[in-house]
Design a protein around this motif. Structure first.
Motif, PDB file in Angstrom:
ATOM      1  N   LEU A  89       0.833  -1.197   0.000  1.00 52.16           N
ATOM      2  CA  LEU A  89       0.000   0.000   0.000  1.00 52.16           C
ATOM      3  C   LEU A  89       0.869   1.249   0.000  1.00 52.16           C
ATOM      4  N   LEU A  90       1.920   1.250   0.791  1.00 49.77           N
ATOM      5  CA  LEU A  90       2.842   2.387   0.826  1.00 49.77           C
ATOM      6  C   LEU A  90       3.474   2.610  -0.552  1.00 49.77           C
ATOM      7  N   VAL A  91       3.914   1.538  -1.185  1.00 46.22           N
ATOM      8  CA  VAL A  91       4.515   1.647  -2.519  1.00 46.22           C
ATOM      9  C   VAL A  91       3.497   2.200  -3.513  1.00 46.22           C
ATOM     10  N   GLU A  92       2.278   1.705  -3.446  1.00 47.46           N
ATOM     11  CA  GLU A  92       1.239   2.164  -4.385  1.00 47.46           C
ATOM     12  C   GLU A  92       0.850   3.617  -4.122  1.00 47.46           C
ATOM     13  N   VAL A  93       0.808   4.033  -2.860  1.00 45.71           N
ATOM     14  CA  VAL A  93       0.495   5.433  -2.543  1.00 45.71           C
ATOM     15  C   VAL A  93       1.597   6.340  -3.079  1.00 45.71           C
ATOM     16  N   LEU A  94       2.853   5.936  -2.898  1.00 43.25           N
ATOM     17  CA  LEU A  94       3.969   6.733  -3.440  1.00 43.25           C
ATOM     18  C   LEU A  94       3.916   6.786  -4.971  1.00 43.25           C
ATOM     19  N   SER A  95       3.581   5.667  -5.583  1.00 46.41           N
ATOM     20  CA  SER A  95       3.441   5.638  -7.049  1.00 46.41           C
ATOM     21  C   SER A  95       2.311   6.553  -7.498  1.00 46.41           C
ATOM     22  N   LEU A  96       1.201   6.515  -6.773  1.00 48.97           N
ATOM     23  CA  LEU A  96       0.072   7.377  -7.112  1.00 48.97           C
ATOM     24  C   LEU A  96       0.458   8.848  -6.985  1.00 48.97           C
ATOM     25  N   CYS A  97       1.172   9.198  -5.922  1.00 49.28           N
ATOM     26  CA  CYS A  97       1.626  10.584  -5.746  1.00 49.28           C
ATOM     27  C   CYS A  97       2.511  11.011  -6.913  1.00 49.28           C
ATOM     28  N   PHE A  98       3.436  10.142  -7.306  1.00 47.57           N
ATOM     29  CA  PHE A  98       4.308  10.459  -8.438  1.00 47.57           C
ATOM     30  C   PHE A  98       3.489  10.652  -9.714  1.00 47.57           C
ATOM     31  N   MET A  99       2.539   9.761  -9.956  1.00 45.28           N
ATOM     32  CA  MET A  99       1.731   9.848 -11.173  1.00 45.28           C
ATOM     33  C   MET A  99       0.861  11.103 -11.177  1.00 45.28           C
ATOM     34  N   LEU A 100       0.348  11.498 -10.022  1.00 47.89           N
ATOM     35  CA  LEU A 100      -0.458  12.714  -9.967  1.00 47.89           C
ATOM     36  C   LEU A 100       0.385  13.955 -10.224  1.00 47.89           C
ATOM     37  N   VAL A 101       1.613  13.975  -9.707  1.00 48.13           N
ATOM     38  CA  VAL A 101       2.524  15.087  -9.998  1.00 48.13           C
ATOM     39  C   VAL A 101       2.850  15.102 -11.483  1.00 48.13           C
ATOM     40  N   PHE A 102       3.117  13.936 -12.043  1.00 48.79           N
ATOM     41  CA  PHE A 102       3.392  13.825 -13.478  1.00 48.79           C
ATOM     42  C   PHE A 102       2.190  14.302 -14.294  1.00 48.79           C
ATOM     43  N   LEU A 103       0.982  13.879 -13.911  1.00 48.65           N
ATOM     44  CA  LEU A 103      -0.232  14.278 -14.610  1.00 48.65           C
ATOM     45  C   LEU A 103      -0.411  15.793 -14.568  1.00 48.65           C
ATOM     46  N   PHE A 104      -0.257  16.368 -13.398  1.00 46.06           N
ATOM     47  CA  PHE A 104      -0.418  17.816 -13.252  1.00 46.06           C
ATOM     48  C   PHE A 104       0.586  18.569 -14.123  1.00 46.06           C
ATOM     49  N   ASN A 105       1.843  18.165 -14.058  1.00 46.99           N
ATOM     50  CA  ASN A 105       2.877  18.854 -14.833  1.00 46.99           C
ATOM     51  C   ASN A 105       2.726  18.626 -16.332  1.00 46.99           C
ATOM     52  N   ALA A 106       2.348  17.419 -16.736  1.00 51.28           N
ATOM     53  CA  ALA A 106       2.144  17.140 -18.158  1.00 51.28           C
ATOM     54  C   ALA A 106       0.976  17.961 -18.702  1.00 51.28           C
ATOM     55  N   TYR A 107      -0.080  18.032 -17.929  1.00 52.09           N
ATOM     56  CA  TYR A 107      -1.232  18.841 -18.339  1.00 52.09           C
ATOM     57  C   TYR A 107      -0.836  20.311 -18.436  1.00 52.09           C
ATOM     58  N   ASP A 108      -0.045  20.781 -17.481  1.00 53.07           N
ATOM     59  CA  ASP A 108       0.425  22.166 -17.485  1.00 53.07           C
ATOM     60  C   ASP A 108       1.264  22.462 -18.731  1.00 53.07           C
ATOM     61  N   ILE A 109       2.114  21.512 -19.118  1.00 48.82           N
ATOM     62  CA  ILE A 109       2.934  21.688 -20.328  1.00 48.82           C
ATOM     63  C   ILE A 109       2.042  21.811 -21.563  1.00 48.82           C
ATOM     64  N   VAL A 110       1.031  20.963 -21.655  1.00 54.59           N
ATOM     65  CA  VAL A 110       0.137  21.000 -22.809  1.00 54.59           C
ATOM     66  C   VAL A 110      -0.630  22.320 -22.858  1.00 54.59           C
ATOM     67  N   ILE A 111      -1.099  22.765 -21.723  1.00 55.71           N
ATOM     68  CA  ILE A 111      -1.868  24.011 -21.671  1.00 55.71           C
ATOM     69  C   ILE A 111      -0.992  25.215 -22.011  1.00 55.71           C
ATOM     70  N   ARG A 112       0.244  25.217 -21.552  1.00 56.08           N
ATOM     71  CA  ARG A 112       1.140  26.354 -21.775  1.00 56.08           C
ATOM     72  C   ARG A 112       1.744  26.389 -23.180  1.00 56.08           C
ATOM     73  N   ALA A 113       1.741  25.266 -23.867  1.00 55.46           N
ATOM     74  CA  ALA A 113       2.365  25.210 -25.201  1.00 55.46           C
ATOM     75  C   ALA A 113       1.528  26.012 -26.190  1.00 55.46           C
ATOM     76  N   GLN A 114       2.036  27.129 -26.611  1.00 59.69           N
ATOM     77  CA  GLN A 114       1.325  28.006 -27.543  1.00 59.69           C
ATOM     78  C   GLN A 114       1.932  27.985 -28.944  1.00 59.69           C
ATOM     79  N   GLU A 115       3.135  27.438 -29.085  1.00 62.72           N
ATOM     80  CA  GLU A 115       3.831  27.470 -30.362  1.00 62.72           C
ATOM     81  C   GLU A 115       3.199  26.482 -31.345  1.00 62.72           C
ATOM     82  N   ILE A 116       3.579  26.663 -32.598  1.00 65.56           N
ATOM     83  CA  ILE A 116       3.198  25.703 -33.629  1.00 65.56           C
ATOM     84  C   ILE A 116       4.479  25.214 -34.298  1.00 65.56           C
ATOM     85  N   THR A 117       4.398  24.036 -34.890  1.00 62.09           N
ATOM     86  CA  THR A 117       5.580  23.481 -35.549  1.00 62.09           C
ATOM     87  C   THR A 117       5.842  24.239 -36.846  1.00 62.09           C
TER      88      THR A 117
END
Length: 172
Positions: A98-126
């Motif tokens: 349970l401890l391992v899974e809670v730590l994994s969940l925390c990591f994934m939520l931080v990753f999700l938040f930051n990944a979403y933030d990157i997508v939202i902030r990306a204004q450039e075009i290729t």
């Protein structure tokens, strides 16, 4: 409990199949594009100015969707198995997991938040295909959401097994 476990396994198989085929198709497409680039250097008959953009998109999607597929199937490498096997008390083993899974969940939520933030902030075009850069990064929050949901499910499973270890027999 067995019905829920069977339904969960079917859903997992469906998600895994989708991610697996996405990775296979991305790999094949990436191989074709890379082969086309090599062929174009030998026989310069077409322009591949879009090459870098497409390869970046395919590599990113391949890596993140592949990581999500491994997360769903527990195919990623981990050190948890050899530690949990040495814990003989059933409740202590589930508390550790349970401890391992809670730590994994925390990591994934931080990753999700930051990944979403990157997508939202990306204004450039290729440059060549004129695609929004957010499209290149979209695979990150999608994969992070899948991994977060599975981490949350794993936390719930381990919490249930910690509270009632006899449910482990029903989940097999």
């Amino acid at each position: 409990m067995k019905t829920l476990s069977t339904l969960s396994r079917r859903f997992d198989a469906c998600v895994t199949l989708i991610l697996k085929w996405a990775c296979i198709l991305l790999f094949v497409a990436l191989s074709l594009v890379l082969s086309g680039n090599i062929l174009q250097r030998i026989l310069p008959f077409l322009s591949m100015q879009w090459f870098d953009e497409v390869v970046e998109l395919m590599f990113a999607a391949l890596v993140f969707y592949g990581a999500a597929a491994l997360w769903v199937t527990h195919g990623h490498f981990s050190v948890g198995d050899w530690i949990s096997q040495r814990i003989h008390n059933t409740r202590a083993r589930h508390a550790y997991r349970l401890l391992v899974e809670v730590l994994s969940l925390c990591f994934m939520l931080v990753f999700l938040f930051n990944a979403y933030d990157i997508v939202i902030r990306a204004q450039e075009i290729t440059n060549n295909l004129m695609l929004p850069k957010s499209m290149l990064y979209a695979c990150m929050p999608i994969a992070a959401a899948i991994m977060s949901l599975y981490s949350l499910r794993n936390v719930c499973v381990e919490l249930a097994l910690l509270l009632n270890p006899r449910w482990a027999d029903d989940m097999v």
